[in-house]
Design a protein around this motif. Structure first.
Motif, PDB file in Angstrom:
ATOM      1  N   ASN A  97       0.844  -1.189   0.000  1.00  0.00           N
ATOM      2  CA  ASN A  97       0.000   0.000   0.000  1.00  0.00           C
ATOM      3  C   ASN A  97       0.882   1.244   0.000  1.00  0.00           C
ATOM      4  N   ASP A  98       0.254   2.400  -0.025  1.00  0.00           N
ATOM      5  CA  ASP A  98       1.026   3.640  -0.127  1.00  0.00           C
ATOM      6  C   ASP A  98       1.845   3.963   1.128  1.00  0.00           C
ATOM      7  N   LYS A  99       1.603   3.256   2.236  1.00  0.00           N
ATOM      8  CA  LYS A  99       2.379   3.456   3.463  1.00  0.00           C
ATOM      9  C   LYS A  99       3.558   2.492   3.560  1.00  0.00           C
ATOM     10  N   GLY A 100       3.693   1.604   2.568  1.00  0.00           N
ATOM     11  CA  GLY A 100       4.756   0.610   2.600  1.00  0.00           C
ATOM     12  C   GLY A 100       4.370  -0.657   3.353  1.00  0.00           C
ATOM     13  N   ASN A 101       3.133  -0.717   3.848  1.00  0.00           N
ATOM     14  CA  ASN A 101       2.629  -1.931   4.484  1.00  0.00           C
ATOM     15  C   ASN A 101       1.953  -2.790   3.422  1.00  0.00           C
ATOM     16  N   ILE A 102       1.374  -3.886   3.834  1.00  0.00           N
ATOM     17  CA  ILE A 102       0.775  -4.811   2.872  1.00  0.00           C
ATOM     18  C   ILE A 102      -0.737  -4.649   2.861  1.00  0.00           C
ATOM     19  N   LYS A 103      -1.269  -4.388   1.683  1.00  0.00           N
ATOM     20  CA  LYS A 103      -2.719  -4.344   1.490  1.00  0.00           C
ATOM     21  C   LYS A 103      -3.199  -5.783   1.344  1.00  0.00           C
ATOM     22  N   VAL A 104      -4.267  -6.121   2.058  1.00  0.00           N
ATOM     23  CA  VAL A 104      -4.847  -7.465   2.010  1.00  0.00           C
ATOM     24  C   VAL A 104      -6.246  -7.341   1.427  1.00  0.00           C
ATOM     25  N   GLN A 105      -6.470  -8.031   0.316  1.00  0.00           N
ATOM     26  CA  GLN A 105      -7.778  -8.001  -0.332  1.00  0.00           C
ATOM     27  C   GLN A 105      -8.297  -9.434  -0.409  1.00  0.00           C
ATOM     28  N   ASN A 106      -9.276  -9.749   0.458  1.00  0.00           N
ATOM     29  CA  ASN A 106      -9.884 -11.077   0.469  1.00  0.00           C
ATOM     30  C   ASN A 106     -11.186 -11.031  -0.312  1.00  0.00           C
ATOM     31  N   ARG A 107     -11.417 -12.095  -1.097  1.00  0.00           N
ATOM     32  CA  ARG A 107     -12.609 -12.142  -1.938  1.00  0.00           C
ATOM     33  C   ARG A 107     -13.125 -13.566  -1.958  1.00  0.00           C
ATOM     34  N   GLY A 108     -14.439 -13.723  -1.939  1.00  0.00           N
ATOM     35  CA  GLY A 108     -15.022 -15.046  -2.013  1.00  0.00           C
ATOM     36  C   GLY A 108     -16.476 -14.976  -2.418  1.00  0.00           C
ATOM     37  N   TYR A 109     -16.992 -16.121  -2.832  1.00  0.00           N
ATOM     38  CA  TYR A 109     -18.376 -16.208  -3.287  1.00  0.00           C
ATOM     39  C   TYR A 109     -19.221 -16.912  -2.235  1.00  0.00           C
ATOM     40  N   ASN A 110     -20.265 -16.222  -1.737  1.00  0.00           N
ATOM     41  CA  ASN A 110     -21.192 -16.814  -0.792  1.00  0.00           C
ATOM     42  C   ASN A 110     -22.220 -17.590  -1.609  1.00  0.00           C
ATOM     43  N   TYR A 111     -22.099 -18.918  -1.577  1.00  0.00           N
ATOM     44  CA  TYR A 111     -22.952 -19.759  -2.412  1.00  0.00           C
ATOM     45  C   TYR A 111     -24.383 -19.873  -1.885  1.00  0.00           C
ATOM     46  N   VAL A 112     -24.633 -19.461  -0.656  1.00  0.00           N
ATOM     47  CA  VAL A 112     -25.994 -19.449  -0.121  1.00  0.00           C
ATOM     48  C   VAL A 112     -26.715 -18.174  -0.564  1.00  0.00           C
ATOM     49  N   LYS A 113     -26.041 -17.026  -0.378  1.00  0.00           N
ATOM     50  CA  LYS A 113     -26.636 -15.739  -0.761  1.00  0.00           C
ATOM     51  C   LYS A 113     -26.436 -15.433  -2.239  1.00  0.00           C
ATOM     52  N   LYS A 114     -25.614 -16.239  -2.892  1.00  0.00           N
ATOM     53  CA  LYS A 114     -25.310 -16.077  -4.315  1.00  0.00           C
ATOM     54  C   LYS A 114     -24.779 -14.673  -4.629  1.00  0.00           C
ATOM     55  N   GLU A 115     -23.731 -14.301  -3.855  1.00  0.00           N
ATOM     56  CA  GLU A 115     -23.121 -13.001  -4.079  1.00  0.00           C
ATOM     57  C   GLU A 115     -21.640 -13.036  -3.695  1.00  0.00           C
ATOM     58  N   TRP A 116     -20.875 -12.190  -4.369  1.00  0.00           N
ATOM     59  CA  TRP A 116     -19.458 -12.045  -4.062  1.00  0.00           C
ATOM     60  C   TRP A 116     -19.299 -11.118  -2.868  1.00  0.00           C
ATOM     61  N   LYS A 117     -18.345 -11.437  -2.005  1.00  0.00           N
ATOM     62  CA  LYS A 117     -18.019 -10.607  -0.842  1.00  0.00           C
ATOM     63  C   LYS A 117     -16.542 -10.254  -0.929  1.00  0.00           C
ATOM     64  N   GLU A 118     -16.226  -9.071  -0.465  1.00  0.00           N
ATOM     65  CA  GLU A 118     -14.832  -8.633  -0.457  1.00  0.00           C
ATOM     66  C   GLU A 118     -14.543  -7.864   0.817  1.00  0.00           C
ATOM     67  N   SER A 119     -13.350  -8.045   1.313  1.00  0.00           N
ATOM     68  CA  SER A 119     -12.905  -7.340   2.510  1.00  0.00           C
ATOM     69  C   SER A 119     -11.472  -6.887   2.274  1.00  0.00           C
ATOM     70  N   VAL A 120     -11.197  -5.629   2.578  1.00  0.00           N
ATOM     71  CA  VAL A 120      -9.864  -5.070   2.369  1.00  0.00           C
ATOM     72  C   VAL A 120      -9.297  -4.654   3.727  1.00  0.00           C
TER      73      VAL A 120
END
Length: 180
Positions: A71-94
């Motif tokens: 990231n711009d601070k020199g730390n590590i950006k973490v981007q998690n992504r997955g598909y909720n197969y019950v709700k039938k939608e993609w979720k993302e968390s940064v």
């Protein structure tokens, strides 16, 4: 200031401090050792989640990936992504990850909701940085990651054996589907 305020204020501050400290579980399980001579640059990029325990924050998720970048601070950006197969939608968390000690030791802390940090410890990785075994601060958190949607049997067995020796119940692992 009244006497009871002089007493309650430090007590309240102490309780708040303990709550924040307890929410920052950045330790490593007993007898686990983080990878030394860690190369963060080689670790950056996209990883597929191969296995994990059943976490509330990943409930009903498949096709889970984690992408790490600076990231711009020199730390590590973490981007998690997955598909909720019950709700039938993609979720993302940064979130953000920082090294606990030195960038040469694979002990990090990660936060998706600051000031709450959690341990992220890479305890095994192959020499080409294609497969990784990651644990949290205790025996409730474990992930097997791969650069592809599959993992060789030899690596799978190596990671399972290491986890079992530390006390993880690997029978409880969820093997993540990757079909999208």
């Amino acid at each position: 200031m009244k006497t009871y305020q002089k007493i309650l204020l430090p007590v309240a501050a102490g309780v708040l401090g303990l709550l924040i400290l307890n929410s920052c579980s950045v330790g490593i399980p007993e007898n686990a050792v983080a990878v030394q001579n860690f190369n963060a640059d080689k670790y950056l990029g996209k990883w597929y989640e191969i296995a994990r325990f059943d976490y509330k924050f990943e409930k009903d998720m498949d096709n889970v990936t984690a992408t790490y970048s600076l990231n711009d601070k020199g730390n590590i950006k973490v981007q998690n992504r997955g598909y909720n197969y019950v709700k039938k939608e993609w979720k993302e968390s940064v979130g953000e990850a920082r090294f606990v000690n030195s960038p040469n030791e694979a002990r990090l802390k990660v936060s998706f909701f600051k000031p709450i940090w959690a341990g992220y410890n890479v305890i095994d990785i192959d020499e080409n940085y294609q497969y990784a075994l990651v644990v949290g601060h205790n025996l409730k958190y474990i992930w097997i990651l791969s650069r592809t949607t599959e993992i060789p049997e030899s690596i799978r067995l190596r990671f399972l054996e290491k986890a079992q020796k530390l006390g993880y119940n690997t029978d409880n692992l969820i093997w993540v589907k990757h079909n999208q």
